[in-house]
Design an enzyme around this catalytic site. Structure first.
Site, PDB file in Angstrom:
ATOM      1  N   CYS A  32       0.825  -1.210   0.000  1.00 22.97           N
ATOM      2  CA  CYS A  32       0.000   0.000   0.000  1.00 22.97           C
ATOM      3  C   CYS A  32       0.863   1.265   0.000  1.00 22.97           C
ATOM      4  O   CYS A  32       1.493   1.588   1.009  1.00 22.97           O
ATOM      5  CB  CYS A  32      -0.915  -0.038   1.226  1.00 22.97           C
ATOM      6  SG  CYS A  32      -1.824   1.479   1.542  1.00 22.97           S
ATOM      7  N   CYS A  35      -0.066   3.880   2.635  1.00 27.31           N
ATOM      8  CA  CYS A  35       0.346   3.382   3.953  1.00 27.31           C
ATOM      9  C   CYS A  35       1.819   3.711   4.195  1.00 27.31           C
ATOM     10  O   CYS A  35       2.202   4.173   5.278  1.00 27.31           O
ATOM     11  CB  CYS A  35       0.151   1.871   4.059  1.00 27.31           C
ATOM     12  SG  CYS A  35      -1.553   1.326   3.875  1.00 27.31           S
TER      13      CYS A  35
END
Length: 107
Positions: A32, A35
């Site tokens: 991600c 993230c």
């Protein structure tokens, strides 16, 4: 190396729900991009709020039970948990000051 401790489905109750200190949980995954972008902010907040806030990370790819229990459908998602209850949720990335203020105003 992250300043946030890793938690798993099996350590969730002890590390998060039973914590005397408010806990910020970062739900993330290795693949991600947003993230990864928020990672330094999570570490910085862990440093700045040391003693007032416990900061942990839960890898949603390796741990499916807890994200399912809390309805986590997008990452990064951040939950602020006090005394076992979710008191605030943030979904997605955002500027550090906005992120910090949103969390610190709730602890």
């Amino acid at each position: 190396m992250s300043k946030a401790a890793d938690v798993t489905d099996s350590t969730w109750d002890t590390a998060v729900l039973q914590s005397e200190t408010p806990v910020l949980v970062d739900f993330w995954a290795e693949w991600c991009g947003p993230c990864k972008a928020m990672g330094p902010y999570v570490d910085k907040l862990a440093d700045e709020a040391a003693g007032k806030l416990k900061v942990v990370k839960l890898n949603t790819q390796d741990n499916l039970e807890v994200p399912g229990r809390y309805g986590i459908t997008a990452i990064p998602t951040f939950l602020l948990i006090k005394k076992g209850e979710v008191v605030h949720q943030i979904v997605g990335s955002q500027p550090y000051e906005k992120f910090k203020q949103a969390i610190l105003s709730k602890i």
